[in-house]
Design an enzyme around this catalytic site. Sequence first.
Site: not given
Ligand SMILES: Cc1ncc(COP(=O)(O)O)c(C=O)c1O
Length: 411
Positions: A227, A261-263, A300, A304, A332-333, A361
């Site tokens: 997050g 869990e960083p993405g 995105r 959003y 076409c949106e 994303y």
């Molecule tokens: C369970 C969980 N972990 C990790 C993430 C990764 O989030 P982010 O990309 O914001 O770090 C998400 C994304 O929504 C998630 O649902």
Amino acid sequence: MQESLLKTCAREFHTPLYVYDFDAISIQLEKFKNAFKARKSLICYALKANPNLSVINHLASLGCGADCVSIGEVRRAIAGGVPKYKIIYSGVGKRDDEIESALKLGILFLNVESEAELLRIESIAQSLESRARISIRVNPNIDAKTHPYISTGLHENKFGVDIELAKRLYIYAKKSPFLEPVGIHFHIGSQLTTLEPLIQSAKIIADLAHSLLALKIDLKFFDIGGGIGICYTDEQEIDLYEYAQGILEAIKGLDVTIICEPGRFLVGSAGVLLSKVLYEKHNGSKRFVIVDAAMNDLMRPALYNAVHNVRIIESCNTTTLESRADIVGAICESSDFLAKDVVVPALASGDLLAFENAGAYGASMAHTYNTRSRPAEVGIQKGKYFLLKERESFEEMTANELRLLHKRLEQ
Ligand SMILES: Cc1ncc(COP(=O)(O)O)c(C=O)c1O
């Protein structure tokens, strides 16, 4: 990213094209690792942000595990070189076959999101004569103060279970011969720019872990989710050191390994989407720049109202006159825009633009609406570039349907 390299990539692989800087990804990971180095920790990269196998492999080679939300992602993680014992599997709607495969693969644990799911996992583990390692995703009912579509930590969101139910589920799991509760999990949302909700959540979940410890339910993993947001325009980024300190303070007295869990944080700012200008047009006084990328390549903005800064990489324009325009795709949106009301100079067919901070994303949400191909992806490392994914061809897009159509017509 160097403009000359971006121009070369666009020339060689054409546009729309995603380009990822692997050195920048390494730097982001290092920041995360440093923040948590005082404690046993495992960084499980959230594949959903960017599941390209080469990106996964890069992060796996630097020690990352994987946070997955489908069996497809679990398979991707393994194919990308992540050891099974570093893979965790979350998600509110795991199917029986997905649970069974995950148990057979022997991943680190499954994050459970409901009572019904826990019972399914138990019965599948029983049928496999095994014991499922589980963690429960607890919904702390905390407002993450982010876009409502990516807020996940309130009771009104579908994710996780409330504290009281979580406690009951742990007590149940502890007694089951087919379940082994090993962790506790929360994830309150994405693109977070305020620390407070994260620390508040960690404290709530740590209190629960303490009360479970008193019941002799000794958890090994404290999973703080992902997050952490990045700066798209002028957002204040969370200080990772403060974040880590806040978490460490919250879990004082618990002998646990922290899982993060960083993405987005790892890959978001390391990627751009390159696109070429097709045309300019005016509808009355409204100016549009039409480009060869669209919402199918980068969802995105449409989803959003997200803002990706636009950088002009190459232009034949010599004037400095600028005016406001929407940069739009061919779909076409009316929601098909990549940038709204941005000030740009006159642009001409063939000019090259980069939509910044598109590494997370972006490609992962790309789709084929209007039978548009998903874009190609390129990596850059130490000044060298390499193709990671070819542009999807029309034949690839339609092979499945064509095969069935021909089969039916032949009958
Ligand atoms: C369970 C969980 N972990 C990790 C993430 C990764 O989030 P982010 O990309 O914001 O770090 C998400 C994304 O929504 C998630 O649902």
